[in-house]
Each structure stands twice: as C-alpha cells, then as structure tokens.
Enzyme design. Structure first.
Site, short mmCIF file in Angstrom:
data_model
loop_
_atom_site.label_atom_id
_atom_site.label_comp_id
_atom_site.label_asym_id
_atom_site.label_seq_id
_atom_site.Cartn_x
_atom_site.Cartn_y
_atom_site.Cartn_z
N THR A 51 0.82 -1.21 0.00
CA THR A 51 0.00 0.00 0.00
C THR A 51 0.86 1.26 0.00
O THR A 51 1.98 1.26 0.50
CB THR A 51 -0.90 0.00 1.26
N ASP A 52 0.28 2.34 -0.50
CA ASP A 52 0.96 3.64 -0.45
C ASP A 52 1.03 4.17 0.98
O ASP A 52 1.81 5.09 1.27
CB ASP A 52 0.25 4.67 -1.37
N GLU A 53 0.23 3.59 1.88
CA GLU A 53 0.19 4.11 3.25
C GLU A 53 1.51 3.91 3.99
O GLU A 53 1.75 4.55 5.01
CB GLU A 53 -0.97 3.48 4.04
N TYR A 96 -1.89 -0.52 10.97
CA TYR A 96 -2.04 -1.23 9.69
C TYR A 96 -0.84 -0.96 8.78
O TYR A 96 -0.18 -1.89 8.31
CB TYR A 96 -3.33 -0.79 8.98
N LYS A 114 2.18 -3.40 7.31
CA LYS A 114 2.45 -3.59 5.87
C LYS A 114 3.91 -3.21 5.56
O LYS A 114 4.57 -3.86 4.77
CB LYS A 114 1.49 -2.75 5.02
#
Ligand code: NAD
Ligand code: TDX
Length: 369
Positions: free
Chosen positions: A138-140, A163, A167
């Site tokens: 993810t870009d997060e 989260y 990741k």
C-alpha cells in the site's frame, strides 16, 4: 495482456482485490489458480462463487502463517507465481487492536516468503528463472503528504497507523529475502482501490449502502483528507504487468492519478447514484428521492489520520507501459451498478460480521485491554 498459461497461488483471493484478480486470471484464461484464504470477516466464498467447479480453480481455506499447509500447497500445486494479497486491510480495525495485523501481515508474510524461498530453491531451469513472489502493498507505508509532492519508489517509509506499520514490516521482509537470498520477489505499493466485492467497511461501499438506505454517511474530521483512487481492475492489470515484465527486487508504485478530498469523492458518488435512479428503482425498494448530500455526517476524526496520499506512477508507466483505463466517473458508475445489482452479496457478507458501526474512533486509554 499476454502470459503463457501459468499457475498462480493467490493468497487472500476471497477478499476484494484478490477476488477481482482471480476473476481476471480465470475469465481471461491467463492461468490456473489456487486460492489460499483464511476466510476472516473480510473473506467470502461468495466472492468466488462463479469459479466453483472450474477445472482451473481450487480453493483451500487456511492461514498464510500455517507453515506446514503452505509447504504442502507449494509442493502439490507447483506455482509459477505466488501473489500475496492476504492481509488485515482496514486502518480503523488496526486502531482497535493490532493483534491480527501483526499476526497476518508480519508473521504470516514471513512464513509465506520463507517457504517460497525453500520452494524456489528446489526449482531449476526456466521454472526457477520465471518464478515470481509478488507482494501486494500500500501507499500508506510512505506516511502522509503535505499539500504538494508525490510518493515515489524512493520516498522513505514513515507509516502512521498500526495497519501501515505492519504492511511496511512485510514489505521489508520481502525486500530482504530478495537482497539476502535472491528470491525473485517484487512489491507493488498501491493507492486506494474501489470496485466490486469491496467489504462495506471501506469508505465507498459503506457510503453507497448508507446513502441507498437513507442513513447518515460518516465523514471523519473535516472531510478534506485526500486519497488517490484507482479502479480495482486497473490495479489487477498492473499486477499482471509486474509479474510478466517486472524486475526481481523492484518496487512499483501504482495509483489512479485521481486525487480527491473525501467530500468531493462522496459528492461524485452521490451524483452517480442519482444518474442510476432507474436501475435503483428496478432492483431495489429504496427511495430514490433522497437528498444524498444531506446525509453527510461529520464525526470525530480518525486518530493518526493521514492527510494526503498521491502516487507518482512514472516508473510503472515508463518501464511496464501501465496506465489506468478507468477514470473516477466511469469506475464509480460501474461500482454503483455492481452494488445496486449485488445487494444480496452485501447482505451475505455483512451478516453476523459487521453492522456498519463506526470502528476505531477513539484513542485507546490506559484502562482499555
Ligand atoms: P480484504 O480485507 O478485502 O481481503 C483480505 C483477504 O485476506 C480476505 O479474503 C481474508 O480472508 C484474507 N486473509 C486475512 N488474513 C489471512 C491469513 N492469515 N491467511 C490467509 N488469508 C487471510 O483486503 P483487500 O482490500 O482486498 O486488500 C488486499 C491487499 O491489498 C492487502 O494486502 C492490502 O494491504 C493491499 N491494498 C489494499 C488497498 C485497498 O484500497 N483496498 C490498497 C492498496 C493495497
Ligand atoms: O466511514 C468512513 N468515513 C471516512 O471519512 C470511512 C470508513 C473512511 N473515511 C475516510 C478515511 C480516509 O480518509 O475516508 C478515507 C478512506 O478511508 P478507507 O476506505 O478506510 O481507506 P484508507 O484508510 O484510505 O485505506 C485504504 O486504502 C489503502 C485501504 O483500506 C487500505 O487497505 C489500503 O492500503
């Protein structure tokens, strides 16, 4: 796209993006698929129902952290590609408790990549050369942007939620297995996806169902947080391009080049609902004379809420020739049509699982477990 018939072991294939990926591989006859999925609250056989009975498809319920099972499936199925979608994926749930996030996203990915290494080391010739372990991320992991700038593959990791931290850890493990052991692994970091089969805890399907039912649509904080929206089928095509042409050890950022504040996104969604009033009348008992905008309900902000995400897609565009096909209007129109005509799927996956209440709204206090 063209790939010779391959065997894909897809973890998390009963979830949103994994389910769309399985559908693409099978409907376009790109390969055979073995899905390994734990069937958590977010994973549902209903998402894969059309493929049951197909000789190109097999489903196994199980955990990516179950070393013995993973080892056995690799040996039985002999995958050319392992695509790891399996994860706990909802930021709000990670605020309530990070246990499952650490267990699946970190420990589970470790077991999977470690067993993939042993499996790959047992291959030879073309099989070994063309094998890929692809990790979906993810870009997060890059944290939050200010008003300007974009995430590139060089942006330092700075995850802000449990989260995204889990990741980030999984990305590091996959990358390290390439650097240390030469495992032919790739990673993609993607922005917010939307489309069919997304569990109605995420903003778009939650708002869509609430609006149809004339219920308040919760907007966190001032509603001006920005996300970069990508139609899920475009993401699946990007993954296939990375598998076919990506370089082992490389990371590819994937995004929709479609930045929107949450409020603008919701107004666009409401317009799509208005545009599809006839379809709503035909398929449901819901009232269509609703002023959807009046349902917007500002609620306390998400703790640690990232302000802005935006992806520079230059690398995947230049090196693999990928660009998104859908824009937000066309993608959202397809999404609205899908949900309006699949309300039975929504009822089935929500039943006994989730009542669409607000999750992760408060910072934990010392008295919380
Ligand atoms: P999802 O929550 O819809 O699906 C996750 C799937 O993984 C479910 O089917 C679940 O049952 C399965 N699963 C969970 N724990 C498991 C375990 N221990 N073993 C086996 N299966 C397990 O998630 P999604 O939105 O489809 O996301 C898929 C992947 O893409 C995730 O890794 C997520 O971090 C990443 N991602 C998602 C988005 C997005 O916008 N949804 C954007 C970028 C990246
Ligand atoms: O009810 C809501 N109201 C609201 O304002 C919900 C559920 C969300 N929001 C806001 C929070 C975010 O700014 O909308 C935005 C989108 O929220 P989510 O749908 O929860 O997605 P996000 O937190 O951005 O993360 C998603 O994209 C990246 C996926 O859930 C992740 O798995 C992915 O990695």
């Amino acid at each position: 796209m063209t790939l010779s018939i391959k065997k894909f072991l897809v973890t998390g294939g009963a979830g949103f993006i994994g389910g769309n990926f399985v559908a693409k591989v099978l409907s376009e006859e790109i390969g055979k698929v073995l899905v390994l999925d734990k069937l958590t609250y977010a994973g549902h056989r209903a998402t894969l129902r059309s493929w049951e009975g197909s000789p190109a498809y097999r489903f196994v319920q199980g955990d990516i952290g179950d070393r013995q099972l993973v080892q056995q499936l690799f040996q039985e199925f002999q995958p050319n590609y392992i695509v790891n979608f399996a994860a706990e994926s909802h930021v709000d749930r990670s605020i309530e408790s990070a246990d499952d996030f650490v267990e699946t996203n970190i420990v589970g990915t470790y077991v999977l990549v470690d067993e993939a290494l042993s499996y790959w080391q047992g291959l030879s010739g073309d099989e070994a050369r063309s094998f890929r372990f692809h990790h979906i991320s993810t870009d997060e992991v890059y944290g939050s942007l200010g008003a300007t700038g974009y995430f590139t593959e060089q942006t330092p990791y700075a995850p802000n939620s449990p989260y995204s931290a889990s990741k980030a850890a999984s990305d590091h493990l996959v990358r390290a297995y390439h650097r240390t052991h030469q495992l032919p692994a790739t990673i993609s970091n993607c922005s917010n996806n939307y489309g069919s089969y997304q569990f109605p805890e995420k903003l778009i399907p939650l708002a869509l169902l609430n609006a149809l039912e004339d219920k308040p649509v919760p907007v966190y904080g001032d509603g001006l947080n920005i996300r970069d929206w990508l139609y899920v089928e475009d993401h699946c095509e990007a993954i296939l391009q990375v598998l076919a042409h990506g370089q082992p050890g490389e990371t590819y950022n994937v995004g929709g080049r479609c930045e929107m504040t949450n409020l603008d996104l919701l107004h666009t969604l409401f317009q799509c609902l208005k545009d599809q009033a006839d379809l709503i009348r035909e398929h449901t008992d819901y009232c269509i004379d609703v002023d959807y905008a009046s349902l917007i309900n500002f609620v306390p902000d998400r703790p640690g809420h990232d302000r802005r995400y935006a992806i520079d897609t230059g690398k995947i565009q230049r090196e693999l020739g990928w660009t998104p096909r859908e824009n937000l209007r066309t993608g959202l129109a397809k999404t609205v049509t899908w949900y309006v005509t699949h309300l039975d799927w929504c009822r089935e996956v929500l039943k006994d699982n989730y009542d669409r209440r607000r999750l992760g709204s408060a910072k934990r206090t010392v008295s919380d477990p």
